[in-house]
Scaffold this motif. Structure first.
Motif, PDB file in Angstrom:
ATOM      1  N   ALA A  55       0.828  -1.206   0.000  1.00 35.35           N
ATOM      2  CA  ALA A  55       0.000   0.000   0.000  1.00 35.35           C
ATOM      3  C   ALA A  55       0.863   1.256   0.000  1.00 35.35           C
ATOM      4  CB  ALA A  55      -0.926  -0.010   1.213  1.00 35.35           C
ATOM      5  N   ALA A 107      -4.765   1.222  -0.627  1.00 41.99           N
ATOM      6  CA  ALA A 107      -5.003   0.467   0.609  1.00 41.99           C
ATOM      7  C   ALA A 107      -5.980  -0.668   0.363  1.00 41.99           C
ATOM      8  CB  ALA A 107      -5.534   1.404   1.693  1.00 41.99           C
ATOM      9  N   ALA A 159      -8.560   5.176   4.238  1.00 42.04           N
ATOM     10  CA  ALA A 159      -7.853   3.934   3.908  1.00 42.04           C
ATOM     11  C   ALA A 159      -8.091   2.872   4.972  1.00 42.04           C
ATOM     12  CB  ALA A 159      -6.360   4.217   3.772  1.00 42.04           C
ATOM     13  N   ALA A 206      -2.011   5.275   2.913  1.00 45.94           N
ATOM     14  CA  ALA A 206      -2.470   3.919   2.589  1.00 45.94           C
ATOM     15  C   ALA A 206      -1.819   2.892   3.504  1.00 45.94           C
ATOM     16  CB  ALA A 206      -2.162   3.605   1.127  1.00 45.94           C
ATOM     17  N   GLY A 236       0.424   3.665  -3.066  1.00 49.43           N
ATOM     18  CA  GLY A 236      -0.094   4.992  -2.775  1.00 49.43           C
ATOM     19  C   GLY A 236       0.868   6.086  -3.200  1.00 49.43           C
TER      20      GLY A 236
END
Length: 467
Positions: A82, A112, A171, A219, A86
């Motif tokens: 993530a 996420a 997230a 995230a 992100g």
């Protein structure tokens, strides 16, 4: 008494368990596709940017292989994936924007959700519901900070990055749903995440690569918070409205409760999130529109003596100050936050939908010279409109003494001029095509369109790792 975070968690669980309105479901698939395109385009950028550095860092950390780092072929722990994805989603400043809160919800929430979905083997429908809930929570937190009297977000007024702060909670909500948490569990995930969100926007003004990591860290923190809640860590029930809660800590206790909570599940702030046609800070877009229109009307950069660019007063600190940094950007990325440079780039003409990623591959000398002839000022009409839409006026004094003027009251892609499906397809295919061959680009379009009925979201990520 049910607290704000508990009500938001109950709404989120209803999205997962009861389904979404058709319009919301269809909107989410478009946002997933846009994020994936931005990630792929960012991964294809030359080495030395923030995203490759983040990937190197998380590989040093190691851990259980749960989810894919888009475009790299590496599998990582879900929070680490993530973080990478992100960062990629926000790295090019090409991600969507919610108005009038002026935050970028999809860049932290979608990565996420993708990481959590892959780690858990969740269905495509579960992924879509999680993204919808996470983006809605993120947007409502942003709207709660919007001050109508100032026509700006209090986060922004204080130098805080609302995207990374609110995006961390969004997230966490999305990831919590995919990890199967109950409403209480999702509330705890958001409560834990509230201690993790952060972000300063000084890099918009004077440079640095950290802002590109903000959505990745949001995230990462969201997924981490969801896992911690899954394992039993709890958050305070009054984490938002409490005496030492989110709104007190970030906004000095000032927030719009109605914007946060009213008509939850009926009025969707997600649907007010607009796409970017140009890979630059959104405040520069109406100026780019003006420049492209004047160029289409025959204006040549060689004919320009001076340009006065009128923009909303609150955006001057981002795209016009300090002036020396804006007319001489420190890097191609920094140029994306410069009103003078983006105007110059548009007057020389660009690719894609008017300006594209390749137009910021380097700092062209002729564009820098023209940027030095651009002066930014506050415009009353643009300030009145901001931030419901982004407006600007461009007044050009030519070398022969004549003048030209063009005004835009709502930038392309904004509320009054949304991008068409065809324009969004051009954007995605241009972005994804930087890394993938055409057959994989087509397969990715199909996979995202089929998400609501897909038994697993994992094949979506597998399509993005071939190089």
């Amino acid at each position: 008494m049910t607290t704000h975070v508990q009500q938001l968690a109950e709404f989120a669980v209803a999205c997962r368990d009861k389904g979404l309105p058709d319009q919301v479901r269809d909107d989410v698939t478009g946002r997933v596709l846009d994020v994936l395109g931005n990630c792929l385009a960012a991964y294809a950028e030359p080495d030395g940017d923030a995203a490759p550095a983040v990937l190197r860092a998380v590989r040093r950390w190691g851990g259980v292989e749960e989810a894919s780092a888009i475009g790299s072929g590496h599998r990582l722990p879900a929070p680490s994936a993530a973080l990478v994805n992100g960062t990629l989603a926000h790295a090019l400043d090409y991600d969507d924007t919610h108005l009038p809160s002026v935050l970028h919800p999809s860049a932290p929430v979608v990565p996420a959700a993708l990481a959590a979905a892959e780690a858990t083997g969740a269905s495509g429908a579960a992924l879509v519901s999680a993204v919808a809930a996470g983006v809605e929570v993120c947007n409502r937190l942003g709207m709660a900070s919007y001050l109508p009297e100032a026509r700006n977000s209090l986060f922004f007024e204080k130098g805080q990055h609302a995207t990374s702060i609110c995006g961390t909670l969004g997230a966490a909500v999305a990831a919590g749903l995919l990890f199967g948490l109950s409403a209480d569990g999702v509330a705890h995930a958001a409560g834990v995440a509230a201690s993790m969100g952060a972000g300063l926007i000084e890099a918009n003004r004077t440079g640095g690569t950290i802002k590109r990591v903000h959505c990745g860290w949001a995230a990462h923190s969201g997924v981490s918070a969801a896992v911690l809640a899954l394992e039993g860590v709890t958050g305070p029930p009054t984490v938002l409205e409490g005496r030492f809660g989110f709104f007190e800590a970030w906004l000095d206790g000032r927030f719009d409760e109605s914007a946060l909570m009213s008509d939850l599940g009926d009025r969707w702030e997600l649907l007010r999130t607009v796409y970017k046609p140009y890979p630059t800070n959104h405040f520069t877009h109406p100026a780019i529109d003006c420049a492209l229109a004047l160029r289409a009307g025959g204006l040549s950069p060689d004919d320009v003596e001076e340009i006065e660019l009128g923009v909303p007063a609150p955006v001057l600190r981002t795209i016009a100050e300090p002036r020396e940094d804006k007319i001489n950007p420190r890097s191609p990325y920094h140029a994306k936050f410069s009103g003078p440079y983006t105007v110059a780039a548009a007057l020389y003409g660009g690719g894609g939908l008017g300006l594209a990623l390749d137009d910021f591959a380097s700092l062209a000398p002729e564009r820098l010279e023209l940027a030095g002839r651009v002066r930014c000022v506050a415009d009353e009409r643009a300030s009145e409109i901001f931030p419901r839409a982004f407006a600007a006026v461009m007044r050009v004094r030519l070398r022969d003494g004549s003048t030209l003027e063009h005004r835009v009251d709502s930038s392309r892609g904004g509320p009054e001029h949304p991008l068409t499906a065809e324009e969004l397809a051009v954007k995605f295919r241009t972005n994804a095509g930087r890394l993938l061959p055409q057959d994989q680009v087509d397969a990715l379009v199909t996979a995202v369109a089929d998400l609501p009925s897909a038994p697993s979201a994992s094949p979506l990520l597998c399509l993005t790792v071939a190089r």
